[in-house]
Structure formats: C-alpha cells, structure tokens
Design a protein around this motif. Structure first.
Motif, short mmCIF file in Angstrom:
data_model
loop_
_atom_site.label_atom_id
_atom_site.label_comp_id
_atom_site.label_asym_id
_atom_site.label_seq_id
_atom_site.Cartn_x
_atom_site.Cartn_y
_atom_site.Cartn_z
N ASN A 69 0.76 4.36 -2.84
CA ASN A 69 0.30 5.37 -2.45
C ASN A 69 1.58 6.36 -2.34
O ASN A 69 1.41 7.43 -1.40
N THR A 114 -4.48 0.45 -5.38
CA THR A 114 -5.02 1.42 -4.83
C THR A 114 -4.25 2.93 -4.90
O THR A 114 -3.27 2.68 -5.71
N LEU A 146 -6.62 -5.69 -2.57
CA LEU A 146 -5.76 -5.05 -3.76
C LEU A 146 -6.06 -5.42 -4.97
O LEU A 146 -4.92 -5.49 -5.75
N TYR A 161 -5.18 3.32 -9.18
CA TYR A 161 -5.99 2.34 -9.21
C TYR A 161 -6.85 2.00 -10.22
O TYR A 161 -7.05 2.84 -11.28
N ARG A 211 0.76 -1.20 0.06
CA ARG A 211 0.04 -0.10 0.03
C ARG A 211 0.97 1.37 -0.03
O ARG A 211 0.53 2.22 -0.44
#
Length: 532
Positions: free
Chosen positions: A120, A473, A469, A477, A116
């Motif tokens: 991100n 994300t 996922l 995404y 993640r």
C-alpha cells in the motif's frame, strides 16, 4: 683577504660519487617503478571488495541479515536452487531482513503489517517482479506502469472480469477440462497400466491450455497451445529471484527470452484475428474478444461524436478506450498468462493431492457439486452453479492459504522508503513482501499447518481479511482473483464427479519445491480412472 683557489666543489669532482637526496620526486618515482599490472589488479580488487562490503553494511543498517556478504555474488549460488526451509528461516529472523546479490540489495518484509505497508505504498515502491521480467515481458508492458497511468490502464481492463464477462468464458474452460480429464485417464490406464506417474507437468499443461482458451479463444491452434505449455517452463525457470544483470546466450534467461518472444508472437497473431472477427460483428467468446470489442465500440462512439451525432448516455461505453496495437494487446495478454500460469498450476497440483489424501473432503465436494446439478454430473458450468458451492469454494480458499501459490512479490524502491522509525530502504533496492507468515499466523488461522476447509464456513477465517494476502492488496492487487478462484472451483468440482484418482504418497509428498511458486517435491504421482 686571500682566496683559497685550491677549493673545488665535490659535485664537480669526478673522484666523488653523486650521493645527494633528490627529495619527494625520487620517492614517487620509486613507487611508480614498484607498481606493476599484477599488484594494480590485486589492489583494485581489494578496494572493490571493501567497497562492496561497506555498501552492504551501510544499506543493511539495523535489520536482520548476514554479518558480511560473499564478495560481489552474495548468496547467488543458493538462490539458484531455493529451499523453503531457508526462506522460512529468513522470514523468522525478523519482520525486516536482507540479502545482497550482485548489485541488488534486497529487503524482505515478513510480517503481515509490514507486507501490507509495502503493498500500500505506491509513492515509494512499484512492482518489478524480478530483474529479468522486464526483458521477458518488455519494459513498455502495462504491468510496469506507475501512478495515474497504471490506474487508467487498469480501469480499461476491469470490464473483462465482471460476472457477466466471466460467464462468457466458461464454455471454453469446460471444453479444455473435458479434453484433459480424458487425457489423464489415458495416461494412467493405457500408457502406464495403472501405475502412478508425476502429474505436475500435465497440470501445468492443463492450466496453460485453460488460460490460452480463456484469453485468446480458438484463435490459437491446439499446436500453439501445446507449444506454449511446453516452453513456458523455460520462462518460469528464467524468473529466478536474482540473475546475472545481462542475458547470456544458452543460459536460463536466454531460453526464457526466446520462449517469451514466441508467446508474444502467438498472441499478436490472435489479436489480429480477433480484430477482424469483432469488426465483422462476431460474438465475444474470450477475454481478447471482449477487450477488442470495447476498443471498437469506443472508436465508433468517438466517430459519431465527431460527426455531431447525438448519442444517448445509455449508449456511451462504460470506459472509453483507444485502439491498441496487436503487439500491445499481446503484451497485456502475456501478463495475464504470466500472472496465472505458475500460480494456478501450483494450486491445481496441490488440490488434486490434498483431495486424494483426504477422501472425506473429496466426498463432500462431490456431493455438493452433484446436489447443485440435481444429480446430473454432465450439466455444464454456469455462474449460478459456481456461486452455490460454498464448501468447494472453502476447499479452494484453504488450499490457497495452506499452500499459497505466490509467496513473494518483488517491488523496487522509487525513492528512500522509511519502513520503520529506525530503518529506511535505499532508493533502487528491492523490497519483497511475503505472504506466507500472514497466511500461517496462528492468531488468524488456528492450527495453521492443518488443512481445514471448515475454517472458512464455521470458523473465523473470513474475519481475518488483513491476513488474506493471497492476491495481494493495494493498487496492484490481482485483477483476476475472482476468475482464478472460480476456475479452480469449476475444475475440482467437475473432476470430483467424473474422475477417481489415487495419490502415491512418497517421503517427498509434503516437502515443498520452490520453482517460482510451490509444488510437491515429488511432483504429485497419481493414478486416474474414469468414475462410473
């Protein structure tokens, strides 16, 4: 004082040999004479090997990875034929691990939180797919844009995946399913006399046909769809995690490049046809139509504003777009095909296999789809119907969790990326978050290796949003995640009502082949028949 005139310098006397030391210049001369082409090559090679090892160990730092690197190529040979067990071993070795292949240093992010973090962190990384992808999709493709430029481009595509837009594409999808389901029965009953045959290649063709009809409608001929479906396999084969830095004739990447050129040309032809039809006031029937209509509406609005015409705010396009060239449209539609083809082919294959092996689940899917249609198995798709199929949706989501079609998403590091307090990924390296461990985390999904659709209805699976996922994300995404799931719900629901199929289980049925995505190792041998 008397002078000894008989003294003469030994150097001047021919009876004495010259035996003096010529100092440093003589040493250099001897070294130069000792060097030849062979020794120079060996020395240079050893220095390059030493540098390659030093650079790998320096980049590796404290994270998990091989203690040394096979000179230059690293684990290239094993990457040509990747194995799922080897990937799992790498993921289990630590939340960060590494390999180095040719010039590319690769960091794998295996834990949910680390994956993640990569997804991100647009300030540090951007998607790169794999090295050869830019050569196939073209470096100017929107998928490789970054920052504000990527955000703005993406906003212009969002309208193509609204509920209203998705409803528009359903008739074309259903048409393809009816055609191919009949073809499945013909293959099984007429061509193979009821004997099982591997259907994975046919599922790939089916998904390619659905995508082409959804993206480009009937601007593309059946022959062109078949050509793309057949040749897309070459594009997939070219997309190995690592490749030679250049495209070499008659290699996988060379054939993949030729196939991608063909696809781009076909989509460009379709774009020109769609522009002509949309200018003539035609109805929107596919994604290409919807996008081009938005371009033309934006162009008309700008022209009216330029003429000083007052336009009510309600008539202003939701997103003002420029008119893209046929080739730019083709590039974007190619990325949609690129994102969907292998992933949906994988999910389709596993869905048919899992349903055949679990007839009690297939029966529930069939009952739900018949009930929502009031017993009419020939009733056409609609968004209302698809949204009233909670169990079928749970089956699709569990398939995507159990056998995720995309297990890794490569990113390139734009600038030194501090991934932990003790490790920073170097600029130019590749960082690859993997989704498999998050989707098989026993804390989020109890008994993760057990296929259980009910976990999405009566269980706590929906609460584990951070582990979901499948579609990534962050800012990159998957734009078409709702479309992809609806597509699979519609497909397996329709198949459950109109077809029967049996799976010929082999020792390789549950073994996983990694070919860009995941497939059963035996390619899913099935027998189809028409359901009464």
């Amino acid at each position: 004082m008397a002078t000894n005139g008989s003294f003469a310098s030994p150097v001047a006397n021919a009876d004495y040999p010259a035996s003096f030391d010529d100092g440093p210049e003589g040493i250099l001369t001897q070294l130069y004479r000792a060097v030849n082409g062979y020794s120079l090559v060996i020395t240079t090679f050893l220095l390059l090997v030493a540098y390659d090892q030093f650079k790998y160990l320096w980049n590796k730092g404290s994270i998990a990875g091989p203690a040394w690197k096979m000179p230059f190529i690293g684990p290239f040979l094993s990457s040509v034929n990747p194995k799922m067990d080897e990937y799992k071993a790498k993921w289990n070795s630590g939340e960060l691990s590494c390999v180095s292949v040719f010039h590319k240093f690769v960091v794998m992010a295996s834990s949910r939180d680390m994956a993640r973090k990569v997804f991100n962190s647009p300030d540090f990384v951007k998607p790169c797919v794999v090295d050869v992808a830019q050569k196939l999709l073209r470096p100017t493709n929107w998928v490789f844009l970054d920052g504000r430029e990527h955000i703005d481009y993406r906003k212009g595509l969002n309208g193509l995946f609204t509920r209203q837009a998705l409803e528009t594409y359903l008739p074309g999808q259903e048409e393809v399913y009816e055609k191919y389901f009949a073809r499945f029965v013909e293959i099984s009953q007429n061509e193979h006399n009821g004997k099982p045959v591997p259907f994975m290649p046919m599922f790939r063709e089916l998904m390619c046909a659905v995508s082409c009809r959804t993206f480009a409608g009937h601007y593309m001929s059946d022959a062109a769809v078949k050509k793309i479906a057949d040749d897309y396999y070459k594009i997939t084969a070219a997309l190995e995690l690592v490749n030679f830095p250049i495209i070499i004739p008659y290699t996988r990447t060379w054939y993949g490049k030729k196939a991608s050129d063909m696809v781009l040309n076909e989509f460009s032809i379709c774009a020109a046809k769609s522009k002509a039809r949309m200018k003539a006031g035609g109805d929107v029937t596919c994604i290409m139509d919807g996008w081009i209509k938005s371009m033309l509406d934006s162009e008309k609005y700008r022209e009216q504003i330029a003429k000083g015409i007052t336009i009510d705010d309600s008539e202003k396009p939701a997103m003002l777009l420029r008119v893209f060239s046929d080739y730019e449209i083709a590039q974007t539609l190619f990325t949609f095909l690129f994102a969907s083809q292998d992933a949906t082919s994988s999910a389709c294959t596993w869905l048919f296999q899992l349903m055949a092996d679990r007839p009690e689940i297939l029966d529930r899917v069939r009952e739900e789809n018949l009930a929502v249609r009031n017993g009419d198995k020939f009733q056409n798709f609609s968004m209302d119907i698809l949204e009233k199929l909670p169990y079928t949706k749970a089956v699709v989501k569990e398939t995507l969790r159990y056998r995720p079609p995309v297990i890794m998403v490569p990113y390139v590091v734009k600038k030194s990326f501090p991934m932990t307090d003790s490790y920073t990924a170097p600029q130019g390296s590749m960082v690859i978050p993997t989704v498999w461990p998050a989707l098989h985390d026993p804390e989020a999904y109890p008994r993760p290796d057990y296929f259980d659709p009910d976990r999405w209805i009566s269980g706590d699976a929906e609460k584990s949003a951070k582990n979901w996922l499948v579609f990534g994300t962050g800012p990159h995404y998957c734009l078409g995640q709702t479309y992809a799931q609806n597509n699979l719900i519609a497909m397996i629901g329709k198949a459950s009502m109109q077809l029967d199929w049996k799976h010929h289980i082999t020792p390789l049925s549950e073994e996983i082949q990694v070919f860009a995505t995941l497939f059963p190792m035996d390619h899913c041998p099935l027998v189809f028949s028409q359901r009464d």
